[in-house]
Design a protein around this motif. Structure first.
Motif, mmCIF file in Angstrom:
data_model
loop_
_atom_site.group_PDB
_atom_site.id
_atom_site.type_symbol
_atom_site.label_atom_id
_atom_site.label_comp_id
_atom_site.label_asym_id
_atom_site.label_seq_id
_atom_site.Cartn_x
_atom_site.Cartn_y
_atom_site.Cartn_z
ATOM 1 N N THR A 63 0.997 -1.102 -0.045
ATOM 2 C CA THR A 63 -0.198 0.055 -0.174
ATOM 3 C C THR A 63 0.853 1.179 0.077
ATOM 4 O OG1 THR A 63 -1.890 1.173 1.155
ATOM 5 C CG2 THR A 63 0.070 -0.050 2.491
ATOM 6 N N LEU A 65 0.153 4.641 2.152
ATOM 7 C CA LEU A 65 -0.759 5.281 3.085
ATOM 8 C C LEU A 65 -0.439 6.734 3.201
ATOM 9 C CD1 LEU A 65 -1.498 2.889 5.500
ATOM 10 C CD2 LEU A 65 -3.046 3.501 3.739
ATOM 11 N N ALA A 67 0.292 10.773 3.150
ATOM 12 C CA ALA A 67 -0.325 11.769 2.400
ATOM 13 C C ALA A 67 0.271 12.186 1.023
ATOM 14 C CB ALA A 67 -0.598 13.058 3.292
ATOM 15 N N LYS A 70 -1.260 10.436 -2.145
ATOM 16 C CA LYS A 70 -2.794 10.757 -2.338
ATOM 17 C C LYS A 70 -3.109 9.463 -3.114
ATOM 18 C CE LYS A 70 -1.305 15.554 -3.515
ATOM 19 N NZ LYS A 70 -1.460 16.545 -4.492
ATOM 20 N N CYS A 71 -3.178 8.423 -2.397
ATOM 21 C CA CYS A 71 -3.591 6.907 -2.780
ATOM 22 C C CYS A 71 -5.123 6.738 -1.928
ATOM 23 C CB CYS A 71 -2.678 5.888 -2.447
ATOM 24 S SG CYS A 71 -3.215 4.237 -2.875
ATOM 25 N N GLN A 72 -6.094 7.566 -2.263
ATOM 26 C CA GLN A 72 -7.416 7.509 -1.675
ATOM 27 C C GLN A 72 -7.873 5.925 -1.624
ATOM 28 O OE1 GLN A 72 -8.939 9.704 -0.011
ATOM 29 N NE2 GLN A 72 -10.374 8.422 0.590
ATOM 30 N N PRO A 73 -7.631 4.979 -2.558
ATOM 31 C CA PRO A 73 -8.034 3.692 -2.521
ATOM 32 C C PRO A 73 -7.176 2.841 -1.249
ATOM 33 C CG PRO A 73 -7.883 4.245 -4.864
ATOM 34 C CD PRO A 73 -7.383 5.298 -4.113
ATOM 35 N N CYS A 74 -5.971 3.410 -1.200
ATOM 36 C CA CYS A 74 -5.279 2.870 -0.280
ATOM 37 C C CYS A 74 -6.120 2.954 1.258
ATOM 38 C CB CYS A 74 -3.852 3.285 -0.116
ATOM 39 S SG CYS A 74 -2.975 2.940 -1.589
ATOM 40 N N HIS A 75 -6.428 4.076 1.451
ATOM 41 C CA HIS A 75 -6.911 4.543 2.793
ATOM 42 C C HIS A 75 -8.317 3.867 2.824
ATOM 43 C CE1 HIS A 75 -4.128 7.797 4.159
ATOM 44 N NE2 HIS A 75 -3.854 7.853 2.862
ATOM 45 N N ASP A 76 -8.844 3.799 1.771
ATOM 46 C CA ASP A 76 -10.505 3.113 1.743
ATOM 47 C C ASP A 76 -10.427 1.427 2.140
ATOM 48 O OD1 ASP A 76 -11.615 5.553 1.059
ATOM 49 O OD2 ASP A 76 -11.674 5.177 -0.964
ATOM 50 N N ASP A 78 -7.723 -0.090 3.395
ATOM 51 C CA ASP A 78 -6.811 -0.250 4.988
ATOM 52 C C ASP A 78 -7.654 -0.867 5.865
ATOM 53 O OD1 ASP A 78 -3.987 -0.030 6.137
ATOM 54 O OD2 ASP A 78 -5.106 1.102 7.439
#
Length: 324
Positions: A63, A65, A67, A70-76, A78
């Motif tokens: 992943t 994570l 900032a 800017k990997c929004q799918p990674c945060h979603d 996790d």
């Protein structure tokens, strides 16, 4: 002497066996210290965990994570990965130590990303056991299809069910906030309603409010609004010469604007009857009563004539007419 000859090869394998057991215990200890059972890796520990002589299987998420990536799918994704890992951690120790969940962030393992040729994240890979009792026929790495399955926990759990040493249930932690917020909200609403009882009770008992609400409901259902919703009727339609038509021909069809006009006509008819039966008798002056009767009776006749005219416009064969 012969016994010593037999035991010598076995004794020579003992350090290797102890080494393997020690490695597995090391990862088991790291997993147990983690809240969700997820081992955080870097490039070196990644290769150590996935050694060629491992007797355990591993699920690794790669992943990004921080900032700056800017990997929004990674945060979603996790929380979903941690939920599945936490569910596996609920298994008995002798079972959960046969499979580990690990996470490698791009910031900590750029060399691994380059080695694997990864250009996107997150990516989940299942690495089967290569030796020992959990060794399976599938010795190749299996990649989880993120684009097909999505970022939620249930598909990932289903993916791992047939790969891990034992099936496990997906655990959904209980959120105590709901059990606290709902009773507090009900109490607050009850107290608020009780404190406003002097205002609410007269409104609830008001004949005017209930009568108005009843009229609105009656007009809604008698005008054909529900038919429009069920049949998904258009609001207006194009006429023969390209003009806008708001009346549909025939009794079995209607348009949205047409039903609103019908509701308005029915409303005026209903209000005329209410005025003649309630408002006019309430007037103390005979002259006002007489004028009111003429006025509202004329309104009733004119509006009813418009209603009949509308029926004739929908169907030319309608035989009746009043003023128009």
């Amino acid at each position: 002497m012969r016994l010593l000859t037999i035991l010598t090869p076995l004794l020579s394998l003992l350090p290797l066996a102890l080494s393997l057991s020690s490695d597995q215990e090391h990862w088991a200890e790291l997993s147990s210290k983690s809240k969700d059972g997820v081992i955080k890796l870097d490039s070196q520990s990644y290769h150590e965990l996935l050694a060629d002589d491992r007797e355990y299987s591993v699920s690794v998420v790669l992943t990004a994570l921080p900032a700056q990536f800017k990997c929004q799918p990674c945060h979603d994704f996790d929380p979903s990965f941690h939920q599945v890992a936490a569910s596996w951690k609920r298994k008995p120790k002798h079972v959960r130590d046969q499979h580990f969940f690990a996470k490698l962030d791009f910031q900590d393992g750029q060399a691994v990303y380059q080695e694997l040729g990864l250009t996107s994240a997150p990516t989940v890979m299942f690495h089967p056991a290569l030796t020992g009792p959990n060794k399976s026929n599938k010795l190749s790495v299996i990649t989880y299809e993120m684009n097909r399955n999505g970022l939620t926990a249930p598909p990932l759990h289903s993916f791992l069910l047939n790969l891990v040493p034992e099936p496990f249930a997906l655990y959904k932690p209980i959120n105590p906030l709901h059990y606290i917020a709902v009773p507090i909200s009900l109490i607050a609403i009850t107290v608020s309603l009780y404190s406003m009882r002097k205002i609410l009770v007269p409104l609830i008992q008001s004949r005017l409010i209930w009568g108005s609400l009843s009229i609105v409901l009656i007009l809604t259902f008698t005008s054909g609004h529900m038919w429009n919703r069920i049949k998904n009727a258009p609001y207006v339609a194009a006429g023969p010469n390209g003009q806008i038509s708001w009346i549909a021909g025939g009794y079995s069809n209607q348009l949205g604007l047409e039903s609103q006009v019908v509701a308005g006509i029915y409303g005026l008819l209903g209000f005329s009857i209410i005025a003649l039966t309630v408002l006019i008798p309430a007037q103390s002056s005979p002259i006002k009563q007489r004028v009111g009767v003429y006025l509202w009776l004329g309104m009733l006749i004119i509006v009813f004539s418009l209603l009949i005219k509308l029926f004739r416009m929908k169907n030319g064969g309608y035989p009746f007419a009043l003023l128009f």
